[in-house]
Design an enzyme around this catalytic site. Structure first.
Site, short mmCIF file in Angstrom:
data_model
loop_
_atom_site.label_atom_id
_atom_site.label_comp_id
_atom_site.label_asym_id
_atom_site.label_seq_id
_atom_site.Cartn_x
_atom_site.Cartn_y
_atom_site.Cartn_z
N ASP A 78 21.42 -59.29 -11.01
CA ASP A 78 20.07 -59.32 -10.44
C ASP A 78 19.18 -58.27 -11.09
OD1 ASP A 78 21.64 -57.32 -9.16
OD2 ASP A 78 20.24 -57.23 -7.48
N GLU A 138 22.87 -55.85 -6.55
CA GLU A 138 22.89 -54.40 -6.74
C GLU A 138 21.53 -53.78 -6.51
OE1 GLU A 138 22.62 -50.49 -8.66
OE2 GLU A 138 21.47 -52.30 -9.15
#
Length: 429
Positions: A78, A138
């Site tokens: 991400d 994350e």
């Protein structure tokens, strides 16, 4: 032979924006691409969703010596949001321009994922088993990614005693006392803990035109002022102390551990690497109180971003309680302990050797990360987590402004350097 530039560009073209609070979905497409690369290299990737389209990929690559403990190589798929109106190139175009590959995630951290995947696709034969984990979330709380995997699929990491991931192993140019260009390569051996807190002040509601010595807003503002004004003491953790000593030696400047501020002044630009991690921090960031200007509310709240060095949290919380006073309560909104791995270890030595294999004049030093990574999910499993995502950077390149910044980009030469260093490390460690 796989092309690291092309593979990284393909990763950048997946919009894996994580807006937080569960608002993300592009990780699925990127995860399927990663799984395809791993499968094409003969591995058997496991694709795991913690929620619809919040996707993680884990695979194990056997090593030449199965008696050795395994190494975890992990990275997140991400990225943070990017406003295309602010960018020189579209943030998800994966465009090459002027020797750089541009795109959101170019340095945080699809570059590292690309170097890992390219090495695997080229037939990497590591010395020990590798567990490869490419995860979601994350950039928020990790609850759909690393923390979920560590809690729900602990068996995937059996045998892992160490891990590498962001952020370290990159070139950091610093002038020495004699004018030389010293190329530091900081390797993350620690990171501060996260202890974000919500403060709540309670008082007596009433009309704002009347005296009220139990005003919740006033109580909260007073507590915040005391916290903001408090200067946390310098605390030298093993990582920070080693950084100061080794960097000072490389630069030819005096290091006085009893005068850290003076030492940092002599270190010049290198001090920026250690400045956030010589002490704890408590930064007020959010306020919430009241609903009408002429009404004194009975409750006022604030949040403070709190970062703790390894081994300091208990004392910090005790001091915060004294600063808050009797009318304020606190609760954690995010709480993850600090991470610390051994500075002098065979792992660190192998990383230094790998960097020097490509840059013989590399000065490899440990450093403590001021923020947080998914190491906080894997460290409690007994895994020593290191920030080692090797990358060559030209002098003057604003690397530390790239992550989460506008016009994020990575030098093409840096990608090739990173792949070579990574292959050396994984075949020798």
């Amino acid at each position: 032979m796989a092309n690291v530039e092309s593979l990284c560009a393909q990763l950048l073209r997946f919009d894996t924006t994580n807006r937080g609070h569960g608002d993300a979905e592009g990780e699925r497409d990127a995860a399927e691409f990663v799984a395809g690369v791993l499968a094409g290299a003969g591995l058997e990737p496991v694709v795991l969703e913690s929620a619809p389209r919040r996707t993680n990929v884990v695979a194990r690559l056997p090593g030449a010596d199965p008696s050795l403990p395994a190494l975890l190589v992990q990275g997140h798929l991400d990225v943070v949001p990017a406003d295309a109106a602010d960018w020189t190139v579209p943030p998800f175009a994966g465009e090459v321009r002027d020797g750089f590959l541009w795109g959101r995630g170019a340095v945080d951290m699809k570059d590292f994922i690309a170097t890992v995947l390219t090495a695997v696709a080229d037939g990497l034969r590591p010395r020990r088993d590798l567990v490869l984990a490419f995860v979601a979330d994350e950039e928020d709380r990790g609850e759909y990614g690393a923390h979920w995997l560590a809690a729900e699929h602990r068996e995937l990491f059996d045998g892992c005693v160490a891990a590498i991931s962001e952020s370290g192993g990159y070139t950091y140019h610093v002038p020495a006392a004699d004018g030389r260009d010293v190329r530091l390569y900081p390797v993350g051996t620690a990171e501060r803990g996260t202890a974000h807190m919500r403060l709540t002040a309670r008082g007596r509601a009433g009309h704002a035109s009347r005296p009220n010595h139990e005003n919740a807003v006033v109580r909260l503002v007073g507590a915040l002022q005391r916290i903001a004004a408090h200067e946390w003491p310098v605390t030298l953790t093993p990582t920070v102390e080693a950084f100061l000593v080794r960097t000072g030696e490389a630069l030819g400047v005096e290091v006085d551990l009893s005068d850290v501020e003076g030492t940092m002044a002599r270190l010049g630009p290198a001090a920026k690497l250690v400045e956030p991690t010589i002490r704890n921090s408590t930064t007020p960031t959010m306020l919430d109180a009241g609903y009408k200007v002429n009404v004194i509310p009975s409750l006022a709240q604030a949040q403070i971003d709190t970062r703790t060095l390894p081994g300091t949290e208990k004392q910090l919380l005790e001091e915060i309680d004294e600063l808050l006073g009797p009318d304020i309560t606190r609760e954690f909104v995010a709480h993850q302990p600090a991470v610390q791995a051994p500075v002098d270890s065979p792992w660190f030595t192998a990383m230094a050797d790998a960097l020097r294999s490509q840059d013989p004049e590399a000065v490899v030093v440990p450093y403590c990360m001021g923020g947080g990574t998914d190491a906080k999910a894997f460290s409690p499993l007994g895994i020593a987590c290191y920030g080692f995502a090797p990358l060559w950077l030209p002098e003057g390149f604003p690397y530390r402004a790239m992550a989460h910044g506008v016009d994020e980009r990575v030098p093409l030469e840096g990608l090739h350097f990173g792949k070579r260093v990574l292959e050396h490390f994984l075949t020798h460690c």
